[in-house]
Motif scaffolding. Structure first.
Motif, PDB file in Angstrom:
ATOM      1  N   VAL A  97     125.610 102.271  17.287  1.00 11.12           N
ATOM      2  CA  VAL A  97     127.067 102.300  17.214  1.00 11.12           C
ATOM      3  C   VAL A  97     127.680 101.854  18.538  1.00 11.12           C
ATOM      4  CG1 VAL A  97     129.068 103.840  17.058  1.00 11.12           C
ATOM      5  CG2 VAL A  97     127.214 104.032  15.389  1.00 11.12           C
ATOM      6  N   VAL A  98     127.141 102.364  19.639  1.00 12.14           N
ATOM      7  CA  VAL A  98     127.648 101.995  20.966  1.00 12.14           C
ATOM      8  C   VAL A  98     127.493 100.491  21.199  1.00 12.14           C
ATOM      9  CG1 VAL A  98     127.261 102.240  23.451  1.00 12.14           C
ATOM     10  CG2 VAL A  98     127.278 104.266  21.989  1.00 12.14           C
ATOM     11  N   VAL A  99     126.343  99.944  20.830  1.00 10.64           N
ATOM     12  CA  VAL A  99     126.101  98.508  21.006  1.00 10.64           C
ATOM     13  C   VAL A  99     127.087  97.692  20.172  1.00 10.64           C
ATOM     14  CG1 VAL A  99     124.476  96.627  20.556  1.00 10.64           C
ATOM     15  CG2 VAL A  99     123.682  98.734  21.636  1.00 10.64           C
ATOM     16  N   LEU A 100     127.317  98.106  18.918  1.00 11.97           N
ATOM     17  CA  LEU A 100     128.270  97.394  18.057  1.00 11.97           C
ATOM     18  C   LEU A 100     129.680  97.430  18.640  1.00 11.97           C
ATOM     19  CD1 LEU A 100     127.110  98.493  14.482  1.00 11.97           C
ATOM     20  CD2 LEU A 100     126.882  96.239  15.535  1.00 11.97           C
ATOM     21  N   LEU A 101     130.080  98.592  19.167  1.00  5.21           N
ATOM     22  CA  LEU A 101     131.409  98.708  19.770  1.00  5.21           C
ATOM     23  C   LEU A 101     131.525  97.822  21.008  1.00  5.21           C
ATOM     24  CD1 LEU A 101     132.029 102.562  19.425  1.00  5.21           C
ATOM     25  CD2 LEU A 101     133.186 100.729  18.180  1.00  5.21           C
ATOM     26  N   THR A 122     119.832 102.230   3.353  1.00  3.79           N
ATOM     27  CA  THR A 122     120.996 103.124   3.218  1.00  3.79           C
ATOM     28  C   THR A 122     121.800 103.180   4.509  1.00  3.79           C
ATOM     29  OG1 THR A 122     119.819 104.506   1.622  1.00  3.79           O
ATOM     30  CG2 THR A 122     121.738 105.473   2.720  1.00  3.79           C
ATOM     31  N   LEU A 123     121.107 103.336   5.619  1.00  2.00           N
ATOM     32  CA  LEU A 123     121.780 103.409   6.909  1.00  2.00           C
ATOM     33  C   LEU A 123     122.425 102.073   7.262  1.00  2.00           C
ATOM     34  CD1 LEU A 123     122.423 105.362   9.134  1.00  2.00           C
ATOM     35  CD2 LEU A 123     120.281 104.741  10.271  1.00  2.00           C
ATOM     36  N   GLN A 124     121.790 101.000   6.875  1.00  3.65           N
ATOM     37  CA  GLN A 124     122.356  99.674   7.118  1.00  3.65           C
ATOM     38  C   GLN A 124     123.669  99.504   6.359  1.00  3.65           C
ATOM     39  OE1 GLN A 124     119.646  96.498   6.242  1.00  3.65           O
ATOM     40  NE2 GLN A 124     120.962  94.909   7.079  1.00  3.65           N
ATOM     41  N   ASP A 125     123.684  99.978   5.109  1.00 12.21           N
ATOM     42  CA  ASP A 125     124.920  99.920   4.317  1.00 12.21           C
ATOM     43  C   ASP A 125     126.016 100.773   4.957  1.00 12.21           C
ATOM     44  OD1 ASP A 125     123.701  98.261   2.512  1.00 12.21           O
ATOM     45  OD2 ASP A 125     123.201  99.857   1.087  1.00 12.21           O
ATOM     46  N   LEU A 126     125.624 101.931   5.492  1.00 15.86           N
ATOM     47  CA  LEU A 126     126.602 102.796   6.156  1.00 15.86           C
ATOM     48  C   LEU A 126     127.179 102.125   7.402  1.00 15.86           C
ATOM     49  CD1 LEU A 126     124.851 106.294   5.890  1.00 15.86           C
ATOM     50  CD2 LEU A 126     126.939 105.564   4.723  1.00 15.86           C
ATOM     51  N   LEU A 127     126.328 101.415   8.139  1.00 15.17           N
ATOM     52  CA  LEU A 127     126.799 100.712   9.332  1.00 15.17           C
ATOM     53  C   LEU A 127     127.785  99.604   8.970  1.00 15.17           C
ATOM     54  CD1 LEU A 127     123.536 100.430  11.464  1.00 15.17           C
ATOM     55  CD2 LEU A 127     125.686 101.463  12.214  1.00 15.17           C
ATOM     56  N   PHE A 140     121.168 114.523  15.063  1.00 16.14           N
ATOM     57  CA  PHE A 140     120.206 114.264  16.146  1.00 16.14           C
ATOM     58  C   PHE A 140     119.451 112.954  15.943  1.00 16.14           C
ATOM     59  CE2 PHE A 140     120.641 118.876  15.578  1.00 16.14           C
ATOM     60  CZ  PHE A 140     121.168 119.216  16.821  1.00 16.14           C
ATOM     61  N   MET A 141     120.216 111.874  15.743  1.00 12.89           N
ATOM     62  CA  MET A 141     119.631 110.542  15.593  1.00 12.89           C
ATOM     63  C   MET A 141     120.184 109.643  16.705  1.00 12.89           C
ATOM     64  SD  MET A 141     119.869 110.143  11.431  1.00 12.89           S
ATOM     65  CE  MET A 141     119.029 108.558  11.406  1.00 12.89           C
ATOM     66  N   PRO A 142     119.636 109.757  17.901  1.00 13.18           N
ATOM     67  CA  PRO A 142     120.159 108.979  19.038  1.00 13.18           C
ATOM     68  C   PRO A 142     120.103 107.478  18.825  1.00 13.18           C
ATOM     69  CG  PRO A 142     118.026 109.960  19.562  1.00 13.18           C
ATOM     70  CD  PRO A 142     118.478 110.586  18.279  1.00 13.18           C
ATOM     71  N   GLU A 143     119.153 107.024  17.998  1.00 12.29           N
ATOM     72  CA  GLU A 143     119.074 105.595  17.744  1.00 12.29           C
ATOM     73  C   GLU A 143     120.304 105.086  17.001  1.00 12.29           C
ATOM     74  OE1 GLU A 143     116.801 107.824  14.537  1.00 12.29           O
ATOM     75  OE2 GLU A 143     116.978 107.859  16.732  1.00 12.29           O
ATOM     76  N   VAL A 144     120.876 105.941  16.125  1.00 10.28           N
ATOM     77  CA  VAL A 144     122.103 105.564  15.422  1.00 10.28           C
ATOM     78  C   VAL A 144     123.270 105.514  16.401  1.00 10.28           C
ATOM     79  CG1 VAL A 144     123.739 106.223  13.622  1.00 10.28           C
ATOM     80  CG2 VAL A 144     121.286 106.550  13.253  1.00 10.28           C
ATOM     81  N   MET A 145     123.349 106.513  17.271  1.00  7.35           N
ATOM     82  CA  MET A 145     124.398 106.532  18.287  1.00  7.35           C
ATOM     83  C   MET A 145     124.308 105.294  19.171  1.00  7.35           C
ATOM     84  SD  MET A 145     127.001 108.217  19.514  1.00  7.35           S
ATOM     85  CE  MET A 145     126.875 109.986  19.134  1.00  7.35           C
ATOM     86  N   GLY A 168     138.640 109.925  10.266  1.00  6.66           N
ATOM     87  CA  GLY A 168     139.228 108.615  10.021  1.00  6.66           C
ATOM     88  C   GLY A 168     138.238 107.578   9.531  1.00  6.66           C
ATOM     89  N   GLY A 169     136.942 107.905   9.549  1.00  4.49           N
ATOM     90  CA  GLY A 169     135.939 106.930   9.151  1.00  4.49           C
ATOM     91  C   GLY A 169     135.645 105.971  10.293  1.00  4.49           C
ATOM     92  N   GLY A 170     134.880 104.934  10.005  1.00  4.20           N
ATOM     93  CA  GLY A 170     134.577 103.935  11.013  1.00  4.20           C
ATOM     94  C   GLY A 170     133.328 104.251  11.805  1.00  4.20           C
ATOM     95  N   LEU A 171     133.083 103.443  12.826  1.00  5.84           N
ATOM     96  CA  LEU A 171     131.870 103.586  13.629  1.00  5.84           C
ATOM     97  C   LEU A 171     131.839 104.903  14.395  1.00  5.84           C
ATOM     98  CD1 LEU A 171     131.641  99.929  14.990  1.00  5.84           C
ATOM     99  CD2 LEU A 171     130.093 101.025  13.358  1.00  5.84           C
ATOM    100  N   GLY A 172     132.990 105.380  14.845  1.00  5.78           N
ATOM    101  CA  GLY A 172     133.029 106.652  15.546  1.00  5.78           C
ATOM    102  C   GLY A 172     132.566 107.799  14.669  1.00  5.78           C
ATOM    103  N   ASP A 173     133.026 107.793  13.433  1.00  5.13           N
ATOM    104  CA  ASP A 173     132.624 108.825  12.476  1.00  5.13           C
ATOM    105  C   ASP A 173     131.121 108.760  12.215  1.00  5.13           C
ATOM    106  OD1 ASP A 173     132.998 110.795  10.287  1.00  5.13           O
ATOM    107  OD2 ASP A 173     132.503 109.094   9.014  1.00  5.13           O
ATOM    108  N   LEU A 174     130.593 107.539  12.072  1.00  8.55           N
ATOM    109  CA  LEU A 174     129.158 107.387  11.818  1.00  8.55           C
ATOM    110  C   LEU A 174     128.339 107.876  13.011  1.00  8.55           C
ATOM    111  CD1 LEU A 174     127.097 106.235   9.745  1.00  8.55           C
ATOM    112  CD2 LEU A 174     127.179 104.105  11.055  1.00  8.55           C
ATOM    113  N   GLY A 175     128.796 107.538  14.203  1.00  4.93           N
ATOM    114  CA  GLY A 175     128.083 107.981  15.400  1.00  4.93           C
ATOM    115  C   GLY A 175     128.060 109.488  15.536  1.00  4.93           C
ATOM    116  N   ILE A 176     129.177 110.151  15.209  1.00  6.99           N
ATOM    117  CA  ILE A 176     129.248 111.606  15.309  1.00  6.99           C
ATOM    118  C   ILE A 176     128.376 112.267  14.240  1.00  6.99           C
ATOM    119  CG2 ILE A 176     130.749 113.609  15.005  1.00  6.99           C
ATOM    120  CD1 ILE A 176     131.116 112.279  17.674  1.00  6.99           C
TER     121      ILE A 176
END
Length: 221
Positions: free
Chosen positions: A196-200, A8-13, A188-193, A173-181
């Motif tokens: 997102v940072v690595v992808l950016l 699910t998280l992979q699809d969101l990414l 409280f999922m720092p691994e997701v943040m 606006g959606g996108g990686l920023g929205d997912l990271g927030i």
């Protein structure tokens, strides 16, 4: 596969990355189509330009400077009515392209103008001496000679748009920023943040590398 990266998280990414690509690509296309004519107009109508027009140059320059000096997050809120008029809504990926394009247009117009100023005036004078018209000088001399600088300006704008798109995601606006927030900060999922940072970072690096390669190719032609 990372243990926390559920399907699910992979699809969101993947969806968030696609939304970021749409925002950056759409805003970049608009800014390029609108920003270059503005830059040419600013350059040509400058005091030392091909056709000095202070009455036109100064107000246009003030408008560009006003948009550039407005922080993006404030600009997004300030033009909400205009965004609704253009996109039909002020929330979502499509709506985010409107303020992104506006901010990027003012930004890239100044970068383009600076690139045009770097063109050797001797080349322009030589074209004038050969009887070239202003239009011919702009299209066949000014733009081709400034091409490496123009490509570099596009690269800088694309990189800036990636950062702007992440900011747009923070306000719907959606996108990686929205997912990271939403996941990295609010849940409280720092691994997701971190993901997102690595992808950016990878996206910015890819854009910068491609831009540098195109600049070198245009310089050595």
């Amino acid at each position: 596969m990372l243990p926390w990266l559920t399907p699910t998280l992979q699809d969101l990414l993947i969806e968030a990355a696609w939304q970021t690509a749409i925002m950056v690509g759409g805003a970049a296309a608009v800014s390029l189509l609108v920003g270059l004519p503005i830059a040419l107009l600013l350059h040509v109508t400058a005091t030392d330009g091909l056709s000095p027009r202070p009455v036109l140059n100064r107000p246009l320059g003030l408008i560009v400077n006003a948009v550039r000096s407005t922080p993006f997050i404030i600009l997004m809120v300030a033009i909400v009515p205009f965004t609704r008029l253009v996109a039909g809504t002020s929330i979502g990926t499509g709506a985010a392209i409107v303020p992104l394009a506006l901010a990027a247009t003012a930004f890239i117009a100044r970068l383009f103008e600076n690139a045009l100023r770097e063109v050797d005036r001797g080349v322009i004078e030589a074209a004038r001496a050969m009887g070239a018209t202003r239009t011919q000088i702009v299209l066949k001399v000014l733009v081709p000679e400034a091409m490496p600088g123009l490509i570099a300006a596009v690269t800088v704008t694309l990189v800036s748009l990636v950062g702007y798109s992440a900011m747009a995601g923070a306000v719907g606006g959606g996108g990686l920023g929205d997912l990271g927030i939403r996941f990295g900060y609010q849940r409280f999922m720092p691994e997701v943040m971190a993901t997102v940072v690595v992808l950016l970072i990878l996206l910015v690096q890819a854009l910068q590398s491609l831009g540098d390669r195109l600049v070198r190719r245009a310089t050595h032609r």
